[in-house]
Enzyme design. Structure first.
Site, PDB file in Angstrom:
ATOM      1  N   CYS A  16     -41.455 -18.500  13.716  1.00 30.88           N
ATOM      2  CA  CYS A  16     -42.635 -18.626  14.569  1.00 30.88           C
ATOM      3  C   CYS A  16     -43.080 -20.080  14.607  1.00 30.88           C
ATOM      4  O   CYS A  16     -42.541 -20.933  13.898  1.00 30.88           O
ATOM      5  CB  CYS A  16     -43.772 -17.730  14.075  1.00 30.88           C
ATOM      6  N   ASP A 434     -25.024 -31.480  40.295  1.00 35.48           N
ATOM      7  CA  ASP A 434     -23.811 -32.283  40.240  1.00 35.48           C
ATOM      8  C   ASP A 434     -22.969 -31.949  41.470  1.00 35.48           C
ATOM      9  O   ASP A 434     -23.062 -30.849  42.019  1.00 35.48           O
ATOM     10  CB  ASP A 434     -23.042 -31.952  38.961  1.00 35.48           C
TER      11      ASP A 434
END
Length: 739
Positions: A16, A434
């Site tokens: 956590c 790309d």
């Protein structure tokens, strides 16, 4: 003077946001530690330190002493090794479900049939819940105890408390009844304790699966560097040595097919070098004496001798690794909401339970109730408060939605890494793509066949294919494929000579032909003027001492069939698009204009791609910092994928790009980019609704429980209803259409 270095640590036991804070505090408390960045998802910490003041083992020991076992990660051995916890959580979840679900089904079946439960059911529930507490719950209890020792709480505190209250209340109630201290208890909650631990363990298993995949990108990058190299000594003897023994200035021999071990300058030889891992472009590039070569690239067909210029962590490959590591170790932009709330929720619930106990004790004394009556009502109210606060729904709010979302995504060819990816995807403003292999096919095809001097198109194709039929070069394969497609005649060659990176010289039917680049034709005495940015192969025939050009063949990397529609889909979602390419600016511009992409940049290398991503992130959108997604398919895209707020990897690309991306499009279809963002938006909406539902039960029911208006049975029913609510709400994602 500071001896700055950055180390990577593997940190276990974090679950956590508060765990991340404690790890950072433990490291930063040491003199000489300048920075500590902890990645909860990967379980890694990147620590920058002054080696003259503190050693890596000291940092690892300090973190370990804080309750989180830590160890340094070697960059040469077992890099980025992940500890596979998913199997442990899977076993615990399966054991819990086997212990809980059959009894739960039998219990409700008998309730609906109005049958009286036999005493054996009670004993079975006691035995199964005891096993669940001892085996399934051991991880939660251990974590909760460590948090308590540090004076804090986390999600495991809530889980351990909920299971303990359900189990402990039931055990005390039965024991008191058997000892004759009070009457028969209205209800016991052994099965609820078992079910709670089973369901939360299932959620932890889902989270662990995502964490287990972290770190593979670094390992895949490191495998590109060979383990050994051929070093040439002063007597021109060649000796194979470990890569670590290669130093700057050493002479290294690279055979055809070998990977280049280090960055260097060619001092002898000529060859075509596959630099796709750096440039992203599929075509090998001719490298001659005086040219630079990069470690990790592949020498395709010639023999090269180089002088090492950069070794170890100074090589381009090592710099790519460092960029990916740096981006991956950055703190997630959004922490787990449930854990932040749990830090204040647990103390608040305990305070309410204490106030409830004091209130009922005082109320009983005021009305002169008997001790038995007072303690019975007090226990009823306090247990109801704690059970209604049981965090089962809170623990399922995230995993349930993630489980359904990942299942839906998988059916659509979209693989999602973790909750951080989902949180980030819904906020995307700019999508950077790309070019090669992402919006284009990534392989050259014949675009135009331009015959000259009375030669027919088929004849020119046949001559070129005859000469190139034994070559493995991508352009040669494209020529042969085109010739077969057009039905051109492919003849036999009497001789064949490959000019590394330039083309071939072949004898066909008694005539000598030269097929290749401008440079190859120039070597044979024919000068060809430069053309535009297209890739061109020329075909010439040697007549006596002269070389006559018969024509040329141009090539083009075609855009994918779905690219234009996919880009338009992104624009309809009010997302900006940007094209990046290692190819020329002219080529990038042509593709951008064809697909309707708003901005483009050509001729960029991996480090520059990452820098452009950072520049885009600094731009503003909707009055805030822009959130950028990068879509790529190659190893050269790995730094940009990691630097972006969200990396989306095309599944048809390299494994490294896939591992670096937070989302993987398995099919390679660009429509998955918009689909992933839509799925993210829907999932985050479901998660927020789940959190609201999970807390609504607590907020509305805790006051009723504190006033004694609820008994533990109703509290447990409300808890179960909250579970059904969040799971049912998550299942709605299955029926959401990907518009």
């Amino acid at each position: 003077m500071e001896a700055l270095e950055e180390i990577s640590l593997d940190v276990q036991g974090m679950n956590c946001a508060s765990c991340v804070v404690h790890v950072q505090k433990a490291a930063m408390a040491l003199p000489g530690v300048l920075d500590c960045r902890v990645n909860l998802a990967s379980g890694k910490a990147a620590v920058r330190l002054d080696g003259g003041k503190v050693k890596p083992r000291d940092v690892a020991e300090a973190i370990s002493n804080s309750g989180y076992p830590a160890s340094e990660i070697s960059h040469h051995e077992n890099h980025a090794q992940s500890h596979n916890h998913s199997e442990i959580w899977f076993r615990r979840a399966m054991v819990g479900i086997v212990l809980w679900l059959p009894l739960e089904l039998i219990h409700w079946f008998m309730k609906l049939a109005a049958c009286h439960e036999h005493a054996s059911m009670l004993w079975a529930s006691i035995i199964t819940s005891t096993i669940a507490i001892l085996y399934v719950g051991q991880g939660f209890y251990t974590s909760a105890w460590k948090a308590l020792r540090r004076g804090t709480s986390n999600m495991d505190t809530l889980i351990a408390m909920g299971a303990s209250v359900a189990y402990g209340y039931s055990l005390v109630a039965l024991a008191g009844h058997w000892l004759g201290l009070w009457g028969t208890p209205q209800a016991v909650y052994f099965m609820e304790a078992t079910g709670l631990l089973a369901l939360i363990s299932l959620g932890h298993w889902l989270e662990a699966r995502a964490r287990d995949s972290a770190g593979h990108a670094i390992r895949e990058l490191m495998t590109l560097s060979p383990a050994t190299a051929l070093r040439v000594d002063d007597r021109q003897n060649t000796v194979e040595v470990p890569l670590a023994d290669i130093h700057q200035g050493d002479v290294v021999l690279i055979r055809p097919g070998d990977r280049v071990p280090v960055d260097g300058k060619i001092i002898a030889g000529r060859s075509a070098v596959d630099e796709s891992m750096i440039t992203g472009e599929p075509l090998p590039v001719l490298r001659d004496v005086g040219d630079e070569v990069v470690g990790g690239t592949i020498n395709t067909d010639g023999r090269l001798t180089i002088r090492a210029t950069r070794v170890g962590r100074e090589t381009a490959l090592a710099q790519i690794v460092a960029m990916v590591e740096s981006a991956q170790s950055a703190k997630p932009p959004v922490q787990q909401l449930a854990d932040r709330i749990a830090a204040v929720f647990v103390p608040a619930v305990l305070a309410i339970a204490l106030i409830t106990a004091c209130g009922w004790y005082g109320y009983g004394a005021w009305h002169h109730w008997s001790q038995g009556q007072t303690w019975a009502l007090l226990a009823n109210a306090v247990c109801s408060v704690l059970i209604i606060a049981c965090p089962c729904a809170l623990g399922l709010a995230l995993p349930a939605a993630i489980m359904v979302a990942t299942g839906v995504g998988t059916k659509r060819g979209i693989l999602i890494r973790d909750i951080d990816t989902l949180q980030m995807a819904e906020r995307i403003d700019i999508v950077v793509l790309d070019k090669t292999g992402t919006v284009t096919e990534g392989r050259p095809t014949v675009r135009d066949v331009l015959p000259m001097d009375g030669v027919s198109t088929q004849a020119l194709l046949g001559l070129a294919a005859s000469a190139e039929q034994f070559s493995a070069h991508p352009l040669a394969k494209a020529i042969v494929a085109k010739a077969k497609q057009e039905g051109a005649s492919i003849g036999q060659t009497q001789s064949f000579t490959s000019a590394a990176g330039l083309g071939v010289v072949a004898e066909i039917d008694g005539s000598k032909f030269v097929v290749g680049s401008r440079a190859l034709l120039a070597e044979h005495g024919l000068s060809i003027p430069e053309t535009d940015s297209k890739t061109v192969v020329y075909i010439g025939r040697v007549d006596g001492e002269l070389l006559r050009c018969l024509g040329s063949i141009t090539f083009f990397d075609e855009t994918k069939a779905e690219s234009a529609d996919a880009i338009a889909d992104l624009h309809r979602m009010n997302l900006r698009t940007f094209l990046l390419s290692g190819d020329t600016a002219a080529s990038a511009q042509a593709v951008a204009q064809k697909l309707g992409i708003e901005q483009f940049r050509g001729g960029v290398r991996p480090g520059e791609k990452a820098q452009i991503i950072r520049e885009l992130q600094e731009s503003t959108s909707k009055g805030r910092r822009s959130v950028v997604a990068m879509v790529g398919d190659g190893i050269n895209d790995a730094p940009a994928l990691a630097a972006a707020d969200l990396g989306i990897a095309i599944g048809s690309g390299s494994d490294v790009a896939k591992e670096t991306g937070g989302i993987v499009l398995v099919s390679g279809n660009l429509h998955g980019v918009a689909g992933a963002i839509r799925l993210s938006r829907d999932t985050m909406r479901i998660i927020r609704q789940n959190f609201f539902a999970a807390f609504a039960y607590n907020v509305l029911a805790i006051p009723l429980a504190a006033l004694g208006l609820l008994n533990p049975l109703i509290a447990a029913a409300a808890m179960a209803l909250s579970d059904v609510t969040v799971i049912g709400n998550a299942l709605r994602l299955r029926w959401r259409r990907d518009k």
